[in-house]
Scaffold this motif. Structure first.
Motif, PDB file in Angstrom:
ATOM      1  N   GLU A 104       0.840  -1.199   0.000  1.00  0.00           N
ATOM      2  CA  GLU A 104       0.000   0.000   0.000  1.00  0.00           C
ATOM      3  C   GLU A 104       0.878   1.253   0.000  1.00  0.00           C
ATOM      4  OE1 GLU A 104      -3.153   2.230   2.920  1.00  0.00           O
ATOM      5  OE2 GLU A 104      -2.241   0.342   3.547  1.00  0.00           O
ATOM      6  N   LEU A 105       0.513   2.249  -0.796  1.00  0.00           N
ATOM      7  CA  LEU A 105       1.257   3.512  -0.784  1.00  0.00           C
ATOM      8  C   LEU A 105       0.551   4.489   0.153  1.00  0.00           C
ATOM      9  CD1 LEU A 105       2.133   3.941  -4.577  1.00  0.00           C
ATOM     10  CD2 LEU A 105       3.780   3.840  -2.697  1.00  0.00           C
ATOM     11  N   ALA A 153       4.834  17.654  -6.974  1.00  0.00           N
ATOM     12  CA  ALA A 153       4.701  16.202  -6.776  1.00  0.00           C
ATOM     13  C   ALA A 153       3.739  15.881  -5.635  1.00  0.00           C
ATOM     14  CB  ALA A 153       6.070  15.586  -6.498  1.00  0.00           C
ATOM     15  N   MET A 154       3.041  14.746  -5.788  1.00  0.00           N
ATOM     16  CA  MET A 154       2.246  14.168  -4.688  1.00  0.00           C
ATOM     17  C   MET A 154       3.105  13.041  -4.141  1.00  0.00           C
ATOM     18  SD  MET A 154      -0.977  15.341  -4.784  1.00  0.00           S
ATOM     19  CE  MET A 154      -1.983  13.982  -4.215  1.00  0.00           C
ATOM     20  N   TYR A 155       3.318  13.032  -2.816  1.00  0.00           N
ATOM     21  CA  TYR A 155       4.264  12.058  -2.261  1.00  0.00           C
ATOM     22  C   TYR A 155       3.574  10.929  -1.501  1.00  0.00           C
ATOM     23  CZ  TYR A 155       8.034  15.162  -3.521  1.00  0.00           C
ATOM     24  OH  TYR A 155       8.922  15.923  -4.239  1.00  0.00           O
ATOM     25  N   PHE A 156       4.206   9.772  -1.566  1.00  0.00           N
ATOM     26  CA  PHE A 156       3.726   8.563  -0.884  1.00  0.00           C
ATOM     27  C   PHE A 156       4.945   7.799  -0.381  1.00  0.00           C
ATOM     28  CE2 PHE A 156       0.684   9.801  -4.029  1.00  0.00           C
ATOM     29  CZ  PHE A 156      -0.544   9.573  -3.433  1.00  0.00           C
ATOM     30  N   ARG A 157       4.686   6.802   0.457  1.00  0.00           N
ATOM     31  CA  ARG A 157       5.749   5.844   0.747  1.00  0.00           C
ATOM     32  C   ARG A 157       5.141   4.510   1.164  1.00  0.00           C
ATOM     33  NH1 ARG A 157       8.521   8.499   6.105  1.00  0.00           N
ATOM     34  NH2 ARG A 157       6.746   8.294   7.469  1.00  0.00           N
ATOM     35  N   PHE A 158       5.940   3.474   1.061  1.00  0.00           N
ATOM     36  CA  PHE A 158       5.490   2.183   1.544  1.00  0.00           C
ATOM     37  C   PHE A 158       5.652   2.198   3.062  1.00  0.00           C
ATOM     38  CE2 PHE A 158       6.744   1.210  -2.874  1.00  0.00           C
ATOM     39  CZ  PHE A 158       5.526   0.721  -3.313  1.00  0.00           C
TER      40      PHE A 158
END
Ligand code: SAM
Length: 327
Positions: free
Chosen positions: A219-220, A232-237
């Motif tokens: 899932e991000l 940018a739109m940021y995500f992480r695991f």
């Protein structure tokens, strides 16, 4: 609170400066294989002229500067420019966008001069493919440059990946794994159709597709970075140090939050990367313009920022290659 805002009430506090139109790579999506005719040195702003413009812009409310190109590190003495800009009152963030090939040589000097962070463009983790995308065999130099930049404390180092179907989209998960295993900050960018026949439309992949493929790794989670002012739109695991950013110039424009002006290497202020409008600062400067008049021209450029670009509708600027405007 910035002192500058455009006619759509967007605060403008960010100046991207292209310091040269020249580049030591020939990326397939950015430059035609024959290259582009370089500008003469006298057409390019001197560092003193760039400093004068940045000083006036800072007095109006610009607080963030990014140096770009062309390849900014092919211009000699770039650390001197960084140092000059770092001494301007009101400038609190100086960043660089580079292809990374010369970072190993200059990272220490740049850091000492006042550079804070760096974005490195790297579209593949495979040396052979690097050569076919950039038309140069400099992959090892870029990897070394990234390591040196991190080691001297340029933070964060972000990796920009332009994603192209059938060229490097098979490496989406490899880049994502770098965010998990090595704490990389990777930003996936949609391909803009700027070079014509070298980048045919079928190579475009929307961020929505990239995201679906990446979610096979987990899932991000949305992530809010502490530095940065970009689109940018940021995500992480979960439980990882690295981050994944998505930049959607084509599928979902982010113009409503645009906070930037661009200064081309030959001294034109460009209100929007993707519109042909420009205001010349170089000739007025060389004619001895006053600081008040310079500020008036900067405000004029801000007032002329369009509401949005129209790339998705096929309106592609034809006046200049990306290398002159600064991506
Ligand atoms: N030479 C530096 C570099 O490679 O980062 C700075 C200039 S380069 C034009 C700036 C950025 O624009 C790079 O991240 C590059 O990948 C991006 N870029 C260039 N052409 C593009 C295109 N057609 N679509 C999307 N991004 C592009």
């Amino acid at each position: 609170m910035t002192g500058l805002s455009d006619s759509f009430q967007r605060p403008i506090n960010y100046l991207r400066i292209s310091v040269t139109d020249r580049c030591n790579l020939r990326c397939i999506y950015c430059m035609p294989s024959c290259g582009v005719y370089p500008m003469s040195h006298r057409d390019i702003l001197t560092y003193e002229e760039i400093h004068t413009i940045a000083q006036a812009a800072a007095e109006l409310g610009i607080s963030k500067i990014r140096l770009t190109g062309g390849e900014p590190l092919v211009r000699s003495g770039l650390p001197n420019l960084v140092q000059m800009l770092a001494h301007i009152d009101g400038i609190d963030d100086i960043a660089l966008t580079t292809n990374g090939t010369l970072l190993n040589r200059y990272a220490t000097e740049l850091k000492e001069a006042g550079l804070q962070r760096v974005n490195v463009s790297l579209d593949t983790l495979k040396p052979d493919k690097f050569e076919s995308i950039t038309r140069h065999n400099l992959f090892r130099d870029v990897i070394e440059g990234i390591e040196v930049a991190k080691s001297v404390g340029l933070k964060p180092v972000k990796i920009n990946v332009v994603v192209m179907a059938g060229i490097n989209d098979d490496e989406l998960l490899d880049f994502a794994n770098k965010t998990i295993d090595e704490g990389w900050h990777v930003r996936f960018i949609e391909l803009m159709p700027l070079v014509g026949e070298d980048t045919p439309a079928p190579q475009f992949i929307p961020v929505s597709d990239m995201r679906k493929r990446l979610e096979s790794l987990g899932e991000l989670e949305p992530y809010l970075p502490s530095v940065g002012n970009g689109p940018a739109m940021y995500f992480r695991f979960p439980h990882t140090k690295g981050t994944i950013g998505f930049i959607t110039p084509v599928s979902e424009h982010f113009c409503f939050q645009c906070n930037r002006l661009r200064l081309t290497s030959d001294g034109k202020l460009r209100p929007c990367l993707l519109a042909e409008d420009e205001i010349d600062l170089k000739q007025p400067l060389r004619n001895g313009i006053s600081s008040a008049e310079l500020k008036r021209l900067i405000k004029k450029a801000v007032a002329r920022k369009p509401l949005r670009h129209h790339l998705a509708e096929g309106c592609i600027p034809k006046d200049r290659p990306m290398t002159q405007v600064g991506g």
